[in-house]
Design a protein around this motif. Structure first.
Motif, mmCIF file in Angstrom:
data_model
loop_
_atom_site.group_PDB
_atom_site.id
_atom_site.type_symbol
_atom_site.label_atom_id
_atom_site.label_comp_id
_atom_site.label_asym_id
_atom_site.label_seq_id
_atom_site.Cartn_x
_atom_site.Cartn_y
_atom_site.Cartn_z
ATOM 1 N N ASN A 1 -9.662 4.479 -10.236
ATOM 2 C CA ASN A 1 -8.404 4.480 -9.501
ATOM 3 C C ASN A 1 -8.522 3.681 -8.209
ATOM 4 N N PRO A 2 -7.534 2.836 -7.900
ATOM 5 C CA PRO A 2 -7.618 2.006 -6.691
ATOM 6 C C PRO A 2 -7.311 2.815 -5.427
ATOM 7 N N ILE A 3 -8.173 2.675 -4.430
ATOM 8 C CA ILE A 3 -7.863 3.185 -3.101
ATOM 9 C C ILE A 3 -7.173 2.078 -2.312
ATOM 10 N N TYR A 4 -7.825 0.921 -2.271
ATOM 11 C CA TYR A 4 -7.229 -0.327 -1.806
ATOM 12 C C TYR A 4 -7.652 -1.406 -2.791
ATOM 13 N N TYR A 5 -7.120 -2.595 -2.641
ATOM 14 C CA TYR A 5 -7.508 -3.705 -3.522
ATOM 15 C C TYR A 5 -9.016 -3.959 -3.388
ATOM 16 N N GLY A 6 -9.721 -3.929 -4.529
ATOM 17 C CA GLY A 6 -11.163 -4.141 -4.524
ATOM 18 C C GLY A 6 -11.978 -2.933 -4.116
ATOM 19 N N MET B 1 -1.385 2.253 -11.473
ATOM 20 C CA MET B 1 -1.090 3.613 -11.032
ATOM 21 C C MET B 1 -2.362 4.455 -10.992
ATOM 22 N N VAL B 2 -2.331 5.473 -10.183
ATOM 23 C CA VAL B 2 -3.456 6.401 -10.042
ATOM 24 C C VAL B 2 -3.230 7.602 -10.952
ATOM 25 N N ILE B 3 -4.234 7.912 -11.758
ATOM 26 C CA ILE B 3 -4.231 9.128 -12.584
ATOM 27 C C ILE B 3 -5.555 9.832 -12.339
ATOM 28 N N ASP B 4 -5.520 10.918 -11.604
ATOM 29 C CA ASP B 4 -6.739 11.638 -11.225
ATOM 30 C C ASP B 4 -6.633 13.068 -11.738
ATOM 31 N N LEU B 5 -7.350 13.375 -12.826
ATOM 32 C CA LEU B 5 -7.299 14.685 -13.468
ATOM 33 C C LEU B 5 -8.650 15.382 -13.317
ATOM 34 N N ASN B 6 -8.608 16.649 -12.893
ATOM 35 C CA ASN B 6 -9.835 17.416 -12.634
ATOM 36 C C ASN B 6 -9.696 18.820 -13.186
ATOM 37 N N ILE B 7 -10.784 19.346 -13.712
ATOM 38 C CA ILE B 7 -10.822 20.742 -14.157
ATOM 39 C C ILE B 7 -12.081 21.390 -13.583
ATOM 40 N N GLY B 8 -12.013 22.707 -13.404
ATOM 41 C CA GLY B 8 -13.159 23.385 -12.824
ATOM 42 C C GLY B 8 -13.163 24.869 -13.101
ATOM 43 N N ALA B 9 -14.283 25.494 -12.772
ATOM 44 C CA ALA B 9 -14.450 26.946 -12.891
ATOM 45 C C ALA B 9 -15.007 27.471 -11.575
ATOM 46 N N LEU C 1 -0.963 12.174 -9.588
ATOM 47 C CA LEU C 1 -0.501 10.907 -10.134
ATOM 48 C C LEU C 1 0.165 10.118 -9.013
ATOM 49 N N GLU C 2 0.086 8.801 -9.091
ATOM 50 C CA GLU C 2 0.676 7.954 -8.060
ATOM 51 C C GLU C 2 1.112 6.640 -8.698
ATOM 52 N N GLY C 3 2.307 6.177 -8.326
ATOM 53 C CA GLY C 3 2.839 4.957 -8.914
ATOM 54 C C GLY C 3 2.104 3.708 -8.466
ATOM 55 N N THR C 4 2.484 2.580 -9.020
ATOM 56 C CA THR C 4 1.864 1.306 -8.665
ATOM 57 C C THR C 4 2.162 0.940 -7.220
ATOM 58 N N ASP D 1 0.799 -1.234 0.000
ATOM 59 C CA ASP D 1 0.000 0.000 0.000
ATOM 60 C C ASP D 1 0.827 1.277 0.000
ATOM 61 N N ARG D 2 2.083 1.200 -0.429
ATOM 62 C CA ARG D 2 2.928 2.397 -0.448
ATOM 63 C C ARG D 2 3.490 2.572 -1.852
ATOM 64 N N PRO D 3 3.155 3.643 -2.562
ATOM 65 C CA PRO D 3 3.664 3.841 -3.919
ATOM 66 C C PRO D 3 5.138 4.255 -3.901
ATOM 67 N N GLU D 4 5.829 3.958 -4.995
ATOM 68 C CA GLU D 4 7.231 4.355 -5.104
ATOM 69 C C GLU D 4 7.369 5.835 -5.451
ATOM 70 N N TRP D 5 6.346 6.431 -6.020
ATOM 71 C CA TRP D 5 6.437 7.845 -6.379
ATOM 72 C C TRP D 5 5.043 8.448 -6.427
ATOM 73 N N ASP D 6 4.973 9.767 -6.336
ATOM 74 C CA ASP D 6 3.722 10.490 -6.539
ATOM 75 C C ASP D 6 4.035 11.895 -7.033
ATOM 76 N N ALA D 7 3.032 12.529 -7.625
ATOM 77 C CA ALA D 7 3.209 13.875 -8.181
ATOM 78 C C ALA D 7 1.868 14.589 -8.209
ATOM 79 N N THR D 8 1.897 15.913 -8.078
ATOM 80 C CA THR D 8 0.691 16.738 -8.159
ATOM 81 C C THR D 8 0.964 17.964 -9.023
ATOM 82 N N LEU D 9 -0.093 18.459 -9.649
ATOM 83 C CA LEU D 9 -0.002 19.672 -10.454
ATOM 84 C C LEU D 9 -1.294 20.454 -10.298
#
Length: 281
Positions: free
Chosen positions: A260-265, A230-238, A213-216, A187-195
């Motif tokens: 996107n997985p939070i935990y398995y299942g 991996m987690v890819i969560d992209l959002n746009i808004g006004a 973004l979050e690694g496997t 349950d610990r990714p090797e990398w993560d990133a935000t923008l």
């Protein structure tokens, strides 16, 4: 119940800021940890912040050395994951993870007035930390307790242009090691990133893009270990600012429609809309 005592010393001179202290955490009604008294836990940790302004507004060195220890509750666990097997977590633990030390040392650079860079790295030790084990038969979760150590390196950037465009980016790479026998890290990714990008159209209207973004990760189940995508969560808004304290917004979340997985299942919802009101006071 948790009682925290924080003795400290502060030093402020023209180019140096130092806060040197310690966290003395006492949990009443829990396990003993470093205490010799039944139902009382005691665990100290550092509380240090240091900043050296080598070149004011251009270059500075910063360091943080912290730790934590507090009580936990079943209510908090259920808030994290509603599918826990209560019969298994009632006796699992009555205190949160003990972090005797967590360090972060970095260098902040401002190559020009509108750009701030931070390059950093550090080390953390986690004792009595938990991960999830998925029961394939009962389709529920229980806790596995482990001791971990983690190294990390990362960088962040903050750019703004005339209060029109604001960009914040951050990325981390982690080095995990399980100290509990010869086991992998779950349950610990090797990398993560935000923008995050904000664009002000005028004094009332603005657009934004909030992405992570979050690694496997490796998940533990009662049948076999599973690798989560991996987690890819992209959002746009006004957003529309009614006044200084009140605004409304409309967001298109997870527009790639990924589960996107939070935990398995246990996954997030797909593409969705979110409308809301913010009040600042």
């Amino acid at each position: 119940h948790n009682v925290r005592i924080q003795p400290f010393y502060e030093l402020k001179v023209p180019q140096i800021r130092l806060h040197a202290g310690v966290n003395l955490d006492i949990n009443i009604g829990t396990n003993q940890m470093l205490s010799t008294i039944s139902n009382i836990s005691f665990a100290p940790s550092p509380n240090v912040q240091f900043e050296w302004f080598i070149q004011p507004d251009k270059l500075n060195l910063h360091a943080e050395i912290n730790g934590s220890f507090s009580t936990g509750s079943i209510d908090e666990d259920i808030h994290v994951n509603r599918y826990f097997d209560l019969s298994k977590i009632k006796t699992r633990r009555d205190a949160k993870t003990y972090i005797p030390i967590s360090t972060n040392i970095g260098l902040k650079l401002r190559p020009f007035r509108t750009l701030l860079l931070d390059i950093y790295g550090g080390y953390s030790l986690y004792l009595n930390d938990y991960t999830m084990e998925y029961d394939n038969t009962n389709m529920s979760y229980s806790y596995l307790l482990h001791n971990y150590q983690r190294g990390h390196v990362g960088a962040s950037a903050h750019y703004h242009f005339k209060d029109i465009i604001n960009v914040e980016a951050k990325g981390n790479y982690y080095f995990w090691k399980n100290l509990s026998a010869n086991l992998p890290v779950y349950d610990r990714p090797e990398w993560d990133a935000t923008l995050r990008v904000d664009v002000n159209i005028d004094q009332k209207w603005s657009l934004y893009s909030d992405n992570s973004l979050e690694g496997t990760r490796l998940a533990c189940t009662t049948s076999q270990d599973e690798q989560l995508p991996m987690v890819i969560d992209l959002n746009i808004g006004a957003q529309y600012d009614i006044n200084r304290w009140l605004n409304v917004y409309l967001q298109l979340g997870n527009y790639l429609h990924r589960k996107n997985p939070i935990y398995y299942g246990y996954t997030t919802q797909g593409c969705h809309f979110l409308a809301g009101v913010k009040y600042v006071f």
